[in-house]
Design a protein around this motif. Structure first.
Motif, PDB file in Angstrom:
ATOM      1  N   THR A  84       0.845  -1.188   0.000  1.00  0.00           N
ATOM      2  CA  THR A  84       0.000   0.000   0.000  1.00  0.00           C
ATOM      3  C   THR A  84       0.877   1.232   0.000  1.00  0.00           C
ATOM      4  O   THR A  84       1.893   1.282   0.694  1.00  0.00           O
ATOM      5  N   SER A  86       0.294   5.322   0.578  1.00  0.00           N
ATOM      6  CA  SER A  86      -0.653   6.364   0.961  1.00  0.00           C
ATOM      7  C   SER A  86      -0.162   7.711   0.464  1.00  0.00           C
ATOM      8  O   SER A  86       1.027   8.011   0.542  1.00  0.00           O
ATOM      9  N   VAL A 124      -8.301   3.769  -3.335  1.00  0.00           N
ATOM     10  CA  VAL A 124      -9.377   4.131  -2.424  1.00  0.00           C
ATOM     11  C   VAL A 124      -9.131   5.544  -1.932  1.00  0.00           C
ATOM     12  O   VAL A 124      -7.995   5.903  -1.608  1.00  0.00           O
ATOM     13  N   CYS A 125     -10.191   6.354  -1.889  1.00  0.00           N
ATOM     14  CA  CYS A 125     -10.117   7.708  -1.337  1.00  0.00           C
ATOM     15  C   CYS A 125     -10.997   7.745  -0.090  1.00  0.00           C
ATOM     16  O   CYS A 125     -12.212   7.862  -0.198  1.00  0.00           O
ATOM     17  N   GLU A 126     -10.369   7.634   1.112  1.00  0.00           N
ATOM     18  CA  GLU A 126     -11.152   7.691   2.349  1.00  0.00           C
ATOM     19  C   GLU A 126     -11.703   9.089   2.569  1.00  0.00           C
ATOM     20  O   GLU A 126     -12.824   9.275   2.998  1.00  0.00           O
ATOM     21  N   ARG A 127     -10.868  10.075   2.306  1.00  0.00           N
ATOM     22  CA  ARG A 127     -11.260  11.485   2.372  1.00  0.00           C
ATOM     23  C   ARG A 127     -10.975  12.087   1.006  1.00  0.00           C
ATOM     24  O   ARG A 127     -10.231  11.507   0.215  1.00  0.00           O
ATOM     25  N   LYS A 132      -5.212   6.062  -1.308  1.00  0.00           N
ATOM     26  CA  LYS A 132      -4.468   4.846  -0.982  1.00  0.00           C
ATOM     27  C   LYS A 132      -4.388   3.986  -2.225  1.00  0.00           C
ATOM     28  O   LYS A 132      -5.407   3.576  -2.778  1.00  0.00           O
TER      29      LYS A 132
END
Length: 177
Positions: A84, A86, A124-127, A132
């Motif tokens: 991963t 970030s 993936v976009c958490e915010r 990520k």
């Protein structure tokens, strides 16, 4: 003697490693990865470890000994746990979102940047300001993260742009009156 190459690669539970001719195949919960081996090294697959040895005692064989061992270790880690990367976006109005099979970035241009997500990679976009990038292949994860960062790298005056989470931006002092 290679300090890296002399240690065998441990194979965790749930991962199968097989040698098919001059190709090493690793299968796990995150998919399947293949590595074409050079003629300079000899690879032996035991029950729960993979050993790498040089074929000759020349410079190229010794060089490829440690390199091949590191590549095999990356494959085994990738198919078992994955990698991963970030990233953080800094700047007013800068944001990211995943829409279908594209990563859509608003980075201060007159248009939004669309980055097609390659197969084998998940983003993936958490915010809206956090991205990520993850996948089984360490090189591809790093390459995708570098391509995303290249759209708008961090600048040294205000720190605006796309940067890695662990990246330190050396800030410069602005104009003086």
């Amino acid at each position: 003697m290679s300090r890296v190459g002399k240690y065998p690669v441990p194979v965790p539970a749930g991962v199968q490693v097989a040698l098919q001719g001059r190709t090493l195949v690793a299968k796990g919960k995150n998919g399947e990865l293949k590595l074409d081996l050079t003629d300079d090294v000899e690879v032996e697959v035991e029950s729960n470890q993979v050993a790498v040895k040089p074929r000759r005692d020349d410079r190229r064989s010794r060089t490829m000994w440690g390199t091949t061992r590191s590549l095999i270790n990356g494959m085994v880690t990738g198919v078992s746990t994955g990698f991963t990367r970030s990233m953080e976006i800094t700047g007013t109005g800068y944001r990211a979102a995943v829409q279908g099979k594209d990563l859509v970035l608003a980075l201060g241009f007159s248009h939004e940047v669309r980055y097609p997500i390659p197969p084998g990679i998940s983003i993936v976009c958490e915010r809206p300001t956090a991205i990520k990038v993850s996948g089984a292949d360490k090189q591809r994860v790093g390459q995708v993260a570098a391509e995303i960062r290249a759209y708008r790298g961090p600048e040294p005056y205000k720190g605006k742009g796309v940067r890695y989470d662990n990246e330190v931006i050396l800030r410069k002092e602005g104009k003086k009156k």
